[in-house]
Design an enzyme around this catalytic site. Structure first.
Site, PDB file in Angstrom:
ATOM      1  N   HIS A 393       0.697  -0.904  -0.017  1.00 48.49           N
ATOM      2  CA  HIS A 393      -0.074   0.126   0.106  1.00 48.49           C
ATOM      3  C   HIS A 393       0.701   1.089   0.179  1.00 48.49           C
ATOM      4  CE1 HIS A 393      -3.628  -2.009   0.718  1.00 48.49           C
ATOM      5  NE2 HIS A 393      -2.673  -2.715   1.579  1.00 48.49           N
ATOM      6  N   ASP A 427      -2.627 -10.127  -2.529  1.00 44.72           N
ATOM      7  CA  ASP A 427      -3.841  -9.887  -1.484  1.00 44.72           C
ATOM      8  C   ASP A 427      -4.865  -9.628  -2.045  1.00 44.72           C
ATOM      9  OD1 ASP A 427      -2.372  -8.694   1.125  1.00 44.72           O
ATOM     10  OD2 ASP A 427      -4.106  -7.700   0.270  1.00 44.72           O
ATOM     11  N   HIS A 429      -6.637  -7.265  -0.405  1.00 42.61           N
ATOM     12  CA  HIS A 429      -6.459  -5.513  -1.242  1.00 42.61           C
ATOM     13  C   HIS A 429      -5.401  -5.119  -2.840  1.00 42.61           C
ATOM     14  CE1 HIS A 429      -7.278  -6.786   3.028  1.00 42.61           C
ATOM     15  NE2 HIS A 429      -8.485  -6.198   2.954  1.00 42.61           N
ATOM     16  N   ASP A 516      -4.627 -13.358   3.192  1.00 41.24           N
ATOM     17  CA  ASP A 516      -6.388 -12.534   3.983  1.00 41.24           C
ATOM     18  C   ASP A 516      -7.502 -12.899   2.494  1.00 41.24           C
ATOM     19  OD1 ASP A 516      -4.628 -11.128   1.443  1.00 41.24           O
ATOM     20  OD2 ASP A 516      -5.369  -9.405   2.751  1.00 41.24           O
TER      21      ASP A 516
HETATM   22 ZN   LIG Z   1      -4.712  -7.302   2.273  1.00 39.40          ZN
END
Ligand SMILES: [Zn+2]
Length: 577
Positions: A393, A427, A429, A516
């Site tokens: 991120h 991932d 996200h 995740d």
């Molecule tokens: Zn994540």
């Protein structure tokens, strides 16, 4: 991203809204006892029973809605806590919120000084049960608590004693020793049981039925039932024939503390879970050499790096700073005040700044670069960098989402000097940081499969139409997926992503790997199983491109243990086959 808040008048800025949310979930989950919703309001207002503090924690989703809560009594003098209620929104229970809430509540009372945690659960023993039809549900619940560490106390009359508190349906009393192996004395058990019953019913030790119950506690130490629900044995994935190359810094780097009332999932226990995932596997451990600042400076804005370094020097030990002011409209004006700069460089309010952040983030980069060097030197076909904090991120000039330096992007940039690089981010996200860093480059293809930003962090990036710009046009691909995708659905999207990568014909592949995406992750919404993880690993390994796998997210510990093993074994096995 999920947050935990303590619902308490005067301490929670959105107190009214959160209290109402907790009451609404309560009424949905326990419709038979509406009066308790009023009790929650009393507790939240600070009206506690005698000798007891009541802690109400609420799990809040990204939109601010309450999706679960706990009501816990903490008896300071006994150093013991008792969970009066724990529930997640019945409409969203597939998301593993219950287990996450339990762990967070336990961490919270442990920090207050609790040594043991108690709770009631309906009996899973048909001999004790008035309602045989409830047995399957009761077994499921008991197994759930057993795996979290709580098992019933046996040999007392607790589960046979009808009190005003159990409304005629006696429960078993479970004890979570919170890692303390010492046996529990009869005296301690008596004090706790007396306090629990008196707090819930007002009965004193000389009143029946409490008197009879206390007299029934004869064993010293008291007996805890042996485990009845062993976790299913880990599927025996064929161990790869050749050792897996690993660079691990996650457990020697300084640990970044999070405030339990912010984002709470990026925690040290994740590393132990990954270690357990790799137990018994053939491993070749490599040292993470100091990579210096140059590879970081090649990717990140120097002012952001300087800010993180300055933070490590200026912040008091133990202090946790979160950004407060986000000077978005005046991006040309760097705030003079060091603390206020946090919001200039950080994209959210859940990424903590502590004295450990800079050294830990540097160690993550060291591991990623060391892994990249093994790959580029042709010494390994697959390296797994087990790092904490994660990185994907973190953008060129801002960080966030528990990430500070973008480990995968820094490694990819390093490798790009030797040949074309594809970065595949699996991932849950979107890898907004990696996308941002390579958005205008054609020599690094960035591909991300993730929860649709309409409903998933980071919300502002990860849409399909973000295709790159300038020279990079066509070299960024996003595959957003709606919540609830299963193995088959996920693998079909992965197939499309891998075909795009094959067409690009990279010399190196960097995988941002998050567990995740598995069912039950508290920050995710996908239903990928351990076998799905195996198949994902095998498909990536079958590309036969030298690959660096960098750890990103994954916050359900059981999933980390199973998912990492399944994924890495399959990826390494397919690569060497
Ligand atoms: Zn994540």
């Amino acid at each position: 991203m999920l947050k935990i808040v303590r619902v308490m008048a005067g301490a929670d800025p959105n107190f009214e809204q959160h209290l109402e949310g907790v009451q609404a979930v309560f009424r949905k989950a326990f419709s038979f006892y509406p009066a308790y919703a009023e009790k929650i309001a009393e507790y939240a207002a600070g009206h506690f029973p005698k000798d007891c503090e009541v802690i109400i924690l609420a799990a809040i989703d990204a939109k601010g809605a309450v999706i679960g809560f706990t009501v816990t009594f903490y008896f300071v003098d006994l150093k013991a806590a008792y969970v009066d209620y724990i529930a997640s929104d019945p409409d969203r229970s597939a998301r593993g919120i219950g287990g996450a809430l339990y762990e967070m509540m336990r961490d919270d009372v442990r920090k207050r000084g609790a040594r043991r945690l108690f709770l009631d659960a309906l009996p899973d023993d048909p001999a004790l049960n008035f309602h045989p039809g409830l047995i399957p549900d009761n077994k499921r619940r008991m197994a759930f608590y057993e795996r979290l560490g709580a098992r019933p106390i046996i040999g007392t009359a607790y589960e046979k004693t009808v009190t005003p508190a159990n409304l005629g349906d006696p429960n078993m009393l479970l004890c979570d020793a919170m890692g303390d192996e010492k046996p529990m004395s009869r005296r301690f058990a008596k004090s706790v049981i007396e306090r629990v019953i008196s707090t819930k019913t007002g009965l004193g030790p000389d009143d029946e039925p409490l008197k009879g119950l206390l007299a029934s506690i004869k064993d010293d130490p008291v007996k805890i039932r042996a485990p009845l629900y062993p976790a299913p044995p880990p599927r025996s994935y064929p161990s790869p024939a050749t050792p897996i190359d690993i660079v691990i810094t996650a457990d020697e780097a300084p640990s970044i503390e999070h405030s339990p009332f912010r984002g709470y999932y990026e925690r040290p226990a994740r590393v132990s879970a990954i270690r357990r995932a790799l137990e018994g596997a053939p491993l070749m451990l490599h040292r993470a050499e100091n990579a210096g600042l140059a590879p970081i400076e090649a990717v990140h804005d120097k002012r952001m790096i300087a800010f993180l370094k300055e933070t490590a020097e200026k912040i008091a030990p133990k202090r946790i700073l979160y950004p407060e002011i986000f000077p978005l409209r005046h991006a040309d004006r760097l705030p003079q005040n060091w603390e206020m700069r946090a919001g200039y460089f950080c994209i959210d309010t859940s990424t903590p700044l502590t004295s450990a952040v800079y050294p830990a983030a540097r160690r993550s980069v060291d591991a990623a670069i060391s892994g990249a060097r093994l790959i580029e030197a042709g010494k390994s076909k697959l390296v797994y960098a087990v790092v904490r904090p994660p990185g994907h991120h973190a953008e060129r000039r801002v960080f966030g989402g528990f990430c500070y330096f973008n480990n995968a992007a820094i490694a990819a940039n390093h490798l790009s000097k030797k040949g074309k690089v594809a970065v595949l981010d699996i991932d849950h996200h979107h890898g907004n940081g990696t996308q941002d860093i390579f958005y205008e480059r054609a020599d690094v293809l960035t591909v991300s499969i993730h929860g649709h930003p309409e409903s998933s962090y980071p919300f502002f990036a990860g849409f399909e139409d973000e295709r790159g710009a300038g020279d990079g046009l066509g070299f960024n691909r996003n595959y957003p997926i709606k919540p609830g995708v299963d193995d088959a659905g996920y693998l079909s999207v992965l197939g499309r992503a891998l075909r795009r990568i094959e067409k690009f014909a990279p010399a190196f592949l960097v995988v941002s790997f998050g567990a995740d995406i598995m069912k039950g992750d508290p920050t995710g919404a996908f239903f990928v199983t351990a076998d799905g993880m195996r198949r994902i690993g095998a498909e990536i390994g079958a590309l036969k491109v030298p690959t660096l796998i960098v750890q990103e997210g994954g916050y359900n510990l059981a999933n980390l243990r199973r998912g990492v093993r399944a994924f890495i074994f399959a990826a390494a096995g397919a690569k060497s086959a």
